[in-house]
Design an enzyme around this catalytic site. Structure first.
Site, PDB file in Angstrom:
ATOM      1  N   ARG A 137     -15.250  -1.909   6.097  1.00  0.00           N
ATOM      2  CA  ARG A 137     -14.244  -1.305   6.956  1.00  0.00           C
ATOM      3  C   ARG A 137     -14.008  -2.063   8.262  1.00  0.00           C
ATOM      4  O   ARG A 137     -12.881  -2.446   8.561  1.00  0.00           O
ATOM      5  CB  ARG A 137     -14.630   0.150   7.281  1.00  0.00           C
ATOM      6  CG  ARG A 137     -13.546   0.913   7.986  1.00  0.00           C
ATOM      7  CD  ARG A 137     -13.932   2.355   8.233  1.00  0.00           C
ATOM      8  NE  ARG A 137     -14.185   3.079   7.002  1.00  0.00           N
ATOM      9  CZ  ARG A 137     -14.503   4.369   6.957  1.00  0.00           C
ATOM     10  NH1 ARG A 137     -14.621   5.061   8.080  1.00  0.00           N
ATOM     11  NH2 ARG A 137     -14.723   4.979   5.807  1.00  0.00           N
ATOM     12  N   HIS A 145      -6.836   1.179  -1.663  1.00  0.00           N
ATOM     13  CA  HIS A 145      -7.434   1.655  -0.411  1.00  0.00           C
ATOM     14  C   HIS A 145      -7.462   3.184  -0.376  1.00  0.00           C
ATOM     15  O   HIS A 145      -6.528   3.825   0.100  1.00  0.00           O
ATOM     16  CB  HIS A 145      -6.623   1.111   0.772  1.00  0.00           C
ATOM     17  CG  HIS A 145      -7.360   1.151   2.080  1.00  0.00           C
ATOM     18  ND1 HIS A 145      -8.437   0.344   2.358  1.00  0.00           N
ATOM     19  CD2 HIS A 145      -7.172   1.889   3.205  1.00  0.00           C
ATOM     20  CE1 HIS A 145      -8.878   0.587   3.581  1.00  0.00           C
ATOM     21  NE2 HIS A 145      -8.126   1.525   4.115  1.00  0.00           N
ATOM     22  N   TYR A 193      11.052   5.516   7.470  1.00  0.00           N
ATOM     23  CA  TYR A 193      12.222   4.938   8.146  1.00  0.00           C
ATOM     24  C   TYR A 193      12.163   3.409   8.244  1.00  0.00           C
ATOM     25  O   TYR A 193      13.187   2.769   8.442  1.00  0.00           O
ATOM     26  CB  TYR A 193      12.363   5.505   9.561  1.00  0.00           C
ATOM     27  CG  TYR A 193      12.571   6.996   9.606  1.00  0.00           C
ATOM     28  CD1 TYR A 193      13.695   7.574   9.028  1.00  0.00           C
ATOM     29  CD2 TYR A 193      11.648   7.827  10.230  1.00  0.00           C
ATOM     30  CE1 TYR A 193      13.890   8.953   9.064  1.00  0.00           C
ATOM     31  CE2 TYR A 193      11.827   9.198  10.284  1.00  0.00           C
ATOM     32  CZ  TYR A 193      12.954   9.758   9.688  1.00  0.00           C
ATOM     33  OH  TYR A 193      13.150  11.108   9.737  1.00  0.00           O
TER      34      TYR A 193
END
Length: 862
Positions: A32, A78, A122
């Site tokens: 990570r 993931h 968006y």
């Protein structure tokens, strides 16, 4: 309650916690928070790039919705929150976060003001062209693959990047028990350094630093000081100080500070808001208005100043209190073979080169395997369709075969082919059987055989492999290399409080009772010789001003006490007071003993300048005529409680201390008007604890009143002042050079009218003189008003003393002609100047009043 068939296994909770926490921490470290040293990527960034690679959103394809990309990465590789993927992808697209962005974002991807990006539904994204180089050759078995979280797909463990990504983009991450914070660097510089390493594996880090000079941040700015950079490159840890890039402009009738680049990772909006709070709280005075005039063309923050503000002082306050100056703490920790290691510059380059070497080997092996496979097929073609007879046979076998398998077996048997070759013959289109196509097959076979030889040579020749690495890096540099954005201020260093205090001239005064203050020199009015003076300070009953010295705020003051102790203060640390203020007790500023008194001072420059402190010496004199010379280096390490400067015996005390440069001349004067002159070389240098040697031999009831150090015999003159206000200037040459320890010659003819000698000073026409008497009255005059006269004379009156008043101290000050002209005309000065004819008469009378013979010197040594 235990159920039937269950078995309880007792475990130690401490051992279980240790084991579980180690597993958790290693998972965070490896999977990570820390980047791989080879491609410089954390797992989430690698998966974003690989996911986009799988979706085919390369730099030359159309944009794809971010939500689609995030969903693909989440579903395949993931298994965490969608924000973890989207936030990582957004940062990869921000040109103020990454030096070389890897994602090409379309839409609102946030701003330097900390504005959040638009929702992923968006925005759109695709890979940047530089990311094509990070993913280059991924399909050629150059890196290992591993199963994804559900074993349904494969993902790469590392990317075969041609870009030294860890160097050029840096990274930051907080793991468990460790963190990483790696600075970005310039791509062109990094590639130059890597090429230099390939050419010489024994290259030193200092030699690498000739290529990769310092970090290069995406927001530009200035690296202030180089020590942190050097530490980071050598050890993997260092603190790099960053400053905004600023300029000064005039806007209307006001000065303004213009900021065009801010330090890395600074939130511009928060910085401006915080500055506005500091201005409101009067922590940063002098700012009239703050405006953010940034637009799509670039960053521009305007700090408009008040009319009386000094731009440099305001700027240094901004550096001190706001994010216009920050620090970047480098901590180069990355995963090497799955284990976290701290890396210096050479380590990072080494691991990248080794990774590229492995990629080149594996890519070459893959290409060789493919070339041999193709050559094998082409050899089959040559056997079967190389001549018209063999082609006719092959066609006949295929036509008369019952099925493809029979045809394949027939071809294998007839032409001695492998199964692969036979299948390739069957798959041939009829168009390939024309004469022209046959020529192409032969040409392709020849080219393939040359390529096989070339690839085999690469695998056999290590030098060629490293040359390929260099060639590819140089090509990358030509494509994506750019100029560095961050400038380097090598002269900078840790910012100290001096940076925010103007280096103006001040007057320091110390009273007999130990009160000290600093006052701006411009507060003192200038008068001609013979004036009565104006109030200089308010003192307590029976106190009077004893010492006065001019200095500048940034100088160091060394204080020497009559007991032979030395203390340190910087001038700006001395409390400021008006001309009439009494000041602060010295005991409150330095740890002086209650029964000790300051008797001497030295102004020095930077005590950390090794060359300066070794070149200069401190020469001290005591009331009984002892002189001592010690290197300034012995006083270059300030201590809170002071140090012993000279051993003082009974009935003696320290009188003065001066800086010398090794070639000076020393003059010592006594109360009875005697003075001796000898070269500094006559006094040998001794340690701080020594007592010193005899400087002058005293007669009965005589004592030393002061010492001067002469560096310019031709231009400097000797000024002596008596306690009743008489003084005179004499040429240094009037005092002949003798050996140390003599009795001296007459310097002022002492009478009841003059009183005892109280001060000696070396002056020139450009100097000013400050005289303070015991009642606190001060007068300031220019030395150009006082002519040079003979040595054995009474002198002229310098100041009119009232009643039984006497002079307490004199000091040289720099004369400011502008202030002089402005203040000479001021009204309200107590006492008018004497008429010119009176002054002339005094001088004439003094010149002829007492003429005595010189006293012969005694050259006796101690």
């Amino acid at each position: 309650m235990q159920k039937e068939g269950e078995r309880l296994i007792p475990i130690n909770i401490v051992d279980e916690m240790k084991s579980s926490y180690i597993d958790y921490s290693m998972s965070v470290i490896v999977s990570r928070a820390l980047p791989d040293v080879r491609d410089g990527l954390k797992p989430v960034h690698r998966r974003v790039l690989y996911g986009m690679y799988g979706l085919g959103v390369f730099s030359n394809r159309k944009y794809l919705k971010s939500a689609r990309i995030v969903g693909d990465v989440l579903g395949k590789y993931h298994p965490h929150g969608d924000s973890s993927v989207y936030d990582a992808m957004v940062r990869m697209a921000q040109d103020w976060s990454l030096r070389y962005p890897q994602v090409d974002g379309q839409g609102n991807f946030g701003s330097m003001d900390g504005d959040p990006p638009a929702a992923m539904r968006y925005t759109e994204a695709r890979l940047k062209k530089i990311s094509d180089e990070i993913l280059s050759d991924l399909d050629k078995e150059t890196v290992d693959f591993q199963n994804n979280f559900d074993d349904s797909l494969q993902e790469p463990t590392v990317l075969p990047t041609k870009i030294p990504n860890l160097l050029v983009n840096g990274t930051s991450g907080i793991a468990v028990g460790m963190a990483t914070n790696m600075a970005p660097h310039n791509l062109s510089e990094s590639i130059d350094a890597i090429c230099a390493y390939i050419d010489n594996r024994e290259i030193t880090i200092d030699e690498l630093m000739q290529h990769i000079i310092a970090p290069d941040f995406p927001t530009g700015g200035i690296i202030y000081g180089y020590d942190g950079v050097r530490d980071a490159f050598h050890t993997g840890r260092g603190r790099v100080v960053l400053r905004a890039k600023v300029s000064f402009e005039e806007i209307g009738n006001r000065n303004a500070i213009i900021v065009t680049e801010i330090p890395y990772q600074v939130n511009k909006a928060e910085m401006i808001a915080r500055t506005a709070e500091l201005v409101k709280d009067e922590k940063i005075p002098g700012i009239y208005e703050i405006r953010d005039e940034s637009d799509r063309k670039g960053l521009r923050v305007v700090y408009e100043l008040k009319n009386d503000a000094i731009p440099n002082v305001v700027l240094n306050l901004l550096y001190k209190y706001t994010a216009l100056q920050t620090s970047f703490s480098v901590n180069n920790i990355a995963l090497v073979d799955g284990r976290p290691e701290q890396l210096n510059l050479k380590d990072i380059i080494h691991h990248f080169v080794e990774h590229r070497h492995e990629v080149i080997v594996r890519r070459t092996e893959f290409e060789l395997k493919k070339a041999k496979e193709r050559a094998h097929i082409l050899e089959g073609f040559m056997k079967v369709i190389g001549t018209q007879d063999s082609l006719d046979k092959a066609i006949a076998i295929i036509r008369h075969s019952a099925n493809p398998q029979a045809a394949k077996e027939g071809l294998i048997e007839e032409f001695d082919l492998s199964e692969i070759q036979a299948q390739a013959i069957l798959d041939l289109r009829l168009a390939r059987l024309t004469g022209m196509e046959l020529d192409k097959i032969r040409d392709e076979y020849d080219a393939i055989m040359k390529e096989i030889l070339n690839l085999e040579d690469i695998l056999a020749n290590e030098g060629r492999r490293y040359q390929i690495i260099k060639d590819e890096l140089i090509e990358i540099k030509e494509k994506y290399g750019d100029e560095r954005r961050t400038e380097i201020d090598y002269s900078g260093g840790e910012m100290s409080i001096e940076d925010i205090i103007p280096n103006e001239s001040v007057v320091l005064t110390i009273s007999h009772a130990g009160y000290i203050k600093r006052t701006s020199l411009s507060e003192y009015k200038i008068q001609s010789r013979g004036g009565v003076g104006n109030r200089a300070a308010t003192t307590r009953d029976e106190d009077f001003l004893e010492y006065i010295v001019s200095a500048t705020n940034h100088q160091y003051m060394l204080f020497f006490t009559e007991k032979g102790r030395c203390y340190w203060l910087r001038v700006f640390e001395i409390p400021e007071g008006s001309k009439t203020a009494k000041g602060r007790a010295v005991q409150n500023l330095i740890n002086i003993e209650p029964d000790d008194k300051i008797k001497a001072y030295i102004r020095t420059n930077n005590l950390k300048d090794t060359e300066y402190v070794n070149q200069m010496s401190v020469v001290m004199v005591t009331k009984n005529g002892t002189i001592k010379k010690t290197s300034l280096e012995a006083y270059s390490r300030p201590r809170v409680n002071g140090v012993n400067a000279i051993e003082i015996r009974d009935n003696d005390q320290l009188l003065g201390a001066y800086l010398t440069n090794g070639t000076s001349q020393i003059m010592i004067a006594t109360k009875n008007g005697k003075c001796i002159r000898f070269p500094e070389e006559k006094v040998r240098e001794v340690g701080r604890g020594s007592i010193g040697v005899r400087g002058i031999t005293l007669e009965d009831n005589d004592e030393v009143i002061g010492m001067i150090v002469v560096n310019d015999v031709e231009n400097e003159t000797v000024l002596v002042v008596s306690e009743k206000g008489y003084g005179k200037r004499t040429a240094v040459e009037d005092y002949r050079i003798t050996n140390r320890g003599g009795k001296g010659v007459i310097t002022l003819n002492i009478t009841d009218k003059t009183g005892n000698l109280i001060a000696i000073q070396n002056v020139t026409d450009e100097d000013g003189l400050m005289i303070i008497n015991k009642s606190g009255v001060a007068i300031r005059m220019g030395m150009d008003e006082m002519r040079v006269m003979g040595r054995n004379t009474q002198g002229v009156r310098l100041i009119n003393l009232k009643k039984n008043d006497e002079i307490a101290a004199i000091a040289k000050v720099e004369m400011d002609k502008d202030v002089e002209e402005a203040e000479e005309n001021e009204e309200g000065i107590e006492g008018e100047n004497q008429p010119a004819n009176t002054i002339a008469q005094t001088e004439n009378n003094s010149e002829h009043e007492n003429s005595g013979d010189e006293v012969e010197n005694s050259d006796s040594e101690e």
